[in-house]
Design a protein around this motif. Sequence first.
Motif, PDB file in Angstrom:
ATOM      1  N   ALA A   1       6.623  -1.942   2.543  1.00 10.55           N
ATOM      2  CA  ALA A   1       7.335  -2.561   1.320  1.00 10.55           C
ATOM      3  C   ALA A   1       7.658  -3.908   1.938  1.00 10.55           C
ATOM      4  O   ALA A   1       7.984  -4.151   3.256  1.00 10.55           O
TER       5      ALA A   1
ATOM      6  N   GLY B   1       3.720  -6.980   4.641  1.00 11.33           N
ATOM      7  CA  GLY B   1       3.960  -5.614   4.423  1.00 11.33           C
ATOM      8  C   GLY B   1       2.648  -5.230   3.830  1.00 11.33           C
ATOM      9  O   GLY B   1       2.378  -3.855   4.052  1.00 11.33           O
ATOM     10  N   SER B   2       1.768  -5.910   3.097  1.00 13.87           N
ATOM     11  CA  SER B   2       0.661  -5.539   2.313  1.00 13.87           C
ATOM     12  C   SER B   2      -0.266  -5.162   3.519  1.00 13.87           C
ATOM     13  O   SER B   2      -1.163  -4.139   3.249  1.00 13.87           O
TER      14      SER B   2
ATOM     15  N   ASP C   1      10.436  -5.753   1.394  1.00 11.03           N
ATOM     16  CA  ASP C   1      11.641  -5.438   1.899  1.00 11.03           C
ATOM     17  C   ASP C   1      11.973  -4.948   3.335  1.00 11.03           C
ATOM     18  O   ASP C   1      13.066  -4.714   3.807  1.00 11.03           O
TER      19      ASP C   1
ATOM     20  N   ASN D   1       0.865  -1.943   4.968  1.00  7.33           N
ATOM     21  CA  ASN D   1       1.295  -0.856   4.206  1.00  7.33           C
ATOM     22  C   ASN D   1       2.727  -0.447   4.099  1.00  7.33           C
ATOM     23  O   ASN D   1       2.805   0.787   3.794  1.00  7.33           O
TER      24      ASN D   1
ATOM     25  N   ASP E   1       5.704 -10.671   1.987  1.00  9.96           N
ATOM     26  CA  ASP E   1       4.704  -9.708   1.243  1.00  9.96           C
ATOM     27  C   ASP E   1       3.416  -9.563   1.834  1.00  9.96           C
ATOM     28  O   ASP E   1       2.970  -8.479   1.769  1.00  9.96           O
TER      29      ASP E   1
END
Length: 384
Positions: A100, A94-95, A102, A98, A91
Amino acid sequence: MSLTFPQGFTAAAMAAGIKPSGRTDLSGVTSSSDCTWAFAGTRSTTAAACVTRNRALYAQGAPVRALLVNAGNANAATGARGAADNADMADAFGSVLNVAADAVLTASTGIIGHLLPMDRVLSGIEHLPDELDAGADAFASAIMTTDTRPKTAQVTLSSGARIVGTAKGSGMIHPDMATMFAFAFTDAQVDQAALRGAFPAIVNRTFNAVTVDGDTSTNDMAVVLANGQAGPVDLQEFLRALEAVMRDLARQIAADGEGATKLLTVQVSGARTEAEALAAARTCCVSPLLKSAVHGNDPNWGRVIMAVGRSGAGVNIEQLRVTVQGQPVFEGRPLPYDDAQVSASMKADEVVFTVDLGVGDARGEAWGCDLSAEYVSINADYTT
């Protein structure tokens, strides 16, 4: 000259403080576009959180954009907390990218049974994008644990598309899928169904043909990511090239086995099936007796006969043939040879045994390494 990733891929590596040594231990690769992908993970029933999560994502079939790897801590046998930490890593990466969560695969390697220092991991992930570039060498080094050197391989297809592979692995290696980490990145455009259909057999002939010590890790995995930015390619040429990259990496892993001084190669022919040929070759490569003989330059071909016999492969003893470094030593019966001469030939960096089982026309090859006192020392002192 430094190795660059195929177009669209960038990587970053840094020291986040996971390894006590202070060496690089957190790394990631990201693609500027969605990737089709294939995955193989350990069959261990005590698989780590990263394997379990990646396997679930694989079943969903969604595209992937990034891979995050930490070294120095396997995050295995860490229960629900470990699974949550692994998800938090994906997570967080991904953040900052930018994308997801998954679309982010994770991989952890190192000591089993210790919780990740998540404050250091998350702080490192926050700054990881600042280090992104096209170089593969830093990434290959950052994923190492007891490896003595980084492992990379590459092939360029006739279309100009490239495949670049990196791997880590030195101990706790035995056929049961992937037997370490192996990551391949390509800008070829490849259909996901075709890639996934072919990948298990490629893994079986390469990474499942490597054995160092007979132990299978909780964290083993092999992944190939294809972002398609170089356009369509001939599928068969691509699959041959991918297998060549994987085979190169597999041999590098075997040669860098913990405490190894030489590569052990066993080539089996005359088998009833490829599966039996691979079983015979693998059994030879994992035999402590044969590995010790290789270390001591002892052409004791009886240990090959022993290993083949317990492998489960069909054998016609009257048609069985064995060579050591090209020297025939057995053809249904013992052959005369110069023991000192063959022993001297075994002082090479690679020792090759060939075995014809005499019952068919299938072939298989496996790789291992010699067994030295250094292997015991490395593993006796691993956590202390």
